[in-house]
Design an enzyme around this catalytic site. Structure first.
Site, PDB file in Angstrom:
ATOM      1  CG  HIS A  55      -1.887  -1.023   1.149  1.00 29.21           C
ATOM      2  ND1 HIS A  55      -2.987  -0.998   2.067  1.00 29.21           N
ATOM      3  CD2 HIS A  55      -2.223  -2.131   0.396  1.00 29.21           C
ATOM      4  CE1 HIS A  55      -3.787  -1.883   2.003  1.00 29.21           C
ATOM      5  NE2 HIS A  55      -3.240  -2.473   0.881  1.00 29.21           N
ATOM      6  CD  GLU A  57      -1.909   3.981   3.442  1.00 27.63           C
ATOM      7  OE1 GLU A  57      -3.109   4.160   3.796  1.00 27.63           O
ATOM      8  OE2 GLU A  57      -1.919   3.281   2.529  1.00 27.63           O
ATOM      9  CB  CYS A  85      -6.364  -0.502   5.240  1.00 25.40           C
ATOM     10  SG  CYS A  85      -4.625  -1.053   5.208  1.00 25.40           S
ATOM     11  CB  CYS A  88      -1.905   1.651   6.322  1.00 23.50           C
ATOM     12  SG  CYS A  88      -1.573   0.769   4.718  1.00 23.50           S
TER      13      CYS A  88
END
Length: 148
Positions: A55, A57, A85, A88
């Site tokens: 992801h 992040e 999410c 993260c």
């Protein structure tokens, strides 16, 4: 007035999201800022790397930690186009990120809905350029549906 405000840095995160969009990735972008300087830029790479943890992040945390030479990001601000999410947000806890600023809300899988704990000292600001961030995501999924 400081030209380097939350909207300025969210626009930089949106540029990363556009890069992800152009690669066929879910268009989420992130930048990490320390003292008004971007020290990390990242976007989703889950398809490119065939890695569910890639992801924006997570990529940004790694890059910022490499830049700083340490794993803690206490004085840093994460700007991300979509609410993080659970994964993260959990990583932000361990990185002890000072502040998270996000654009669009994630009503199903966002950390606030799932009640994922952040580090006690982490501040959160939501809804910065929310409409622009959300529109890019909507456009991506509409185009993806129309291709299938």
């Amino acid at each position: 007035m400081n030209p380097f405000d939350d909207e300025y840095f969210m626009k930089k995160a949106l540029q990363e999201a556009q890069t992800a969009f152009d690669k066929g990735e879910v268009p989420v972008g992130a930048v990490i800022v320390l003292k008004d300087q971007i020290i990390a830029r990242a976007h989703n790479l889950t398809e490119t790397l065939n890695d569910v943890t890639a992801h924006a992040e997570m990529q940004a945390y790694t890059s910022a930690s490499d830049f700083l030479g340490g794993k803690y990001l206490k004085d840093c601000i994460l700007y991300v186009t979509l609410e993080p999410c659970q994964m993260c947000a959990g990583a932000s806890y361990w990185a002890q990120i000072g502040k998270i600023v996000y654009g669009a809300r994630e009503p199903k899988l966002g950390f606030s809905v799932l009640e994922t704990k952040l580090h006690p000292k982490t501040k959160v600001i939501s809804g910065v350029l929310e409409e622009e961030c959300g529109l890019l995501l909507k456009r991506f999924f509409v185009e993806k549906r129309n291709l299938n």
